[in-house]
Enzyme design. Sequence first.
Site, short mmCIF file in Angstrom:
data_model
loop_
_atom_site.label_atom_id
_atom_site.label_comp_id
_atom_site.label_asym_id
_atom_site.label_seq_id
_atom_site.Cartn_x
_atom_site.Cartn_y
_atom_site.Cartn_z
N ARG A 238 -54.74 -3.06 78.15
CA ARG A 238 -54.96 -2.65 76.78
C ARG A 238 -53.72 -3.01 75.96
NH1 ARG A 238 -59.57 -2.71 77.76
NH2 ARG A 238 -61.11 -1.04 77.58
N GLU A 267 -56.36 -5.03 67.69
CA GLU A 267 -57.35 -6.12 67.75
C GLU A 267 -58.28 -6.05 66.54
OE1 GLU A 267 -59.23 -5.96 71.59
OE2 GLU A 267 -57.32 -6.18 72.62
N HIS A 285 -59.25 -11.14 74.38
CA HIS A 285 -59.83 -10.02 75.15
C HIS A 285 -61.08 -10.47 75.92
CE1 HIS A 285 -59.98 -5.34 75.32
NE2 HIS A 285 -60.43 -5.88 76.44
#
Length: 331
Positions: A238, A267, A285
Amino acid sequence: MDPYRVYVTRRIPKPGLDLLAECCEVEVNAEDRPLPRTRLLEKARDVDGVIGLLTDRIDAEFFGAAERLKGYANYAVGLDNVDLAEATRRGVPVSNTPDVLTNATAEMAWALLLAVCRRVTESDRVMRAGRWTGWGPLQFLGTGVTGRTLGIVGAGRIGTAMALMSRGFSMPVLYHSPSANPVLEKELSARRVDFDTLLAESDYISLHAPLTPQTRHLFGTEAFAKMKPTAYLINTSRGPLIHESRLVEALKEGRIAGAGLDVYEREPEMAQGLSELDNVVFTPHTGSATVAARTDMALLAARNLLAMLRGERAKNCVNPEVYESKSPSGS
Ligand code: DGY
């Protein structure tokens, strides 16, 4: 009996939707982008189950709106987008999608690691731009991995898989994790070390810990100062584990050698200056983004949700205590 009503907050691979459609009335967010918050709350109001994504905030407000919710299935293994305590307080079971994405994500960590230390994307840019002038002994010198030390932060499923994949490179492995990992110790003679030792001794550090208040900004100025200036940092867990603007400073000033990033602090944005750095490789991601892993995630999320709708214990329920207060049929 009316079929269960299910809402899916973004299109997921069809096999999962087909499975749900066998016995549920399924609505899917028609637009292939994150669902606006107001729509999420509105949709949650009159469904029995929701499959949501890591981009959906599944918090007290959501659970407050979702009055008839019998279960929530997260289309991700990470659960930092879900207020699990609130779900449990309200008796709503929650599931995630472990295992099926383990190898895909570990492979992505390796893809980033090798790409950054051997300067693959940097070279690719030069080739595409027609700027290569021919072979030269001093061009694009990078760092090898064989025999160098790999440091794993968070030795759960993905961290373990990533470390095991190092076997071909004969790397000494260090790991930092809340509990001992017998597989890593037996298979790789890996050493469980404190955080500072891992920082000081690793040539490559790969992050696989969940995002919690304890791991947020684990990597900031202090951690970078303790790393070798020749070390690389890889993150497929993360984004907020890394203080991103501090990472930009550390990379610019050569306090660490480079980074491979699949996840970001905010993000889809990146910290100012990050994208200008040649010693970083980026992916959006996509750690779990193989056809097989994403399809299996859809099937797993659907199976978990179906079980929760029927009042059965879902295979990947992460708050099984909700069943303790229910009738024996749900246990
Ligand atoms: C996860 O599952 O948590 C990943 O970040 C997305 O697959």
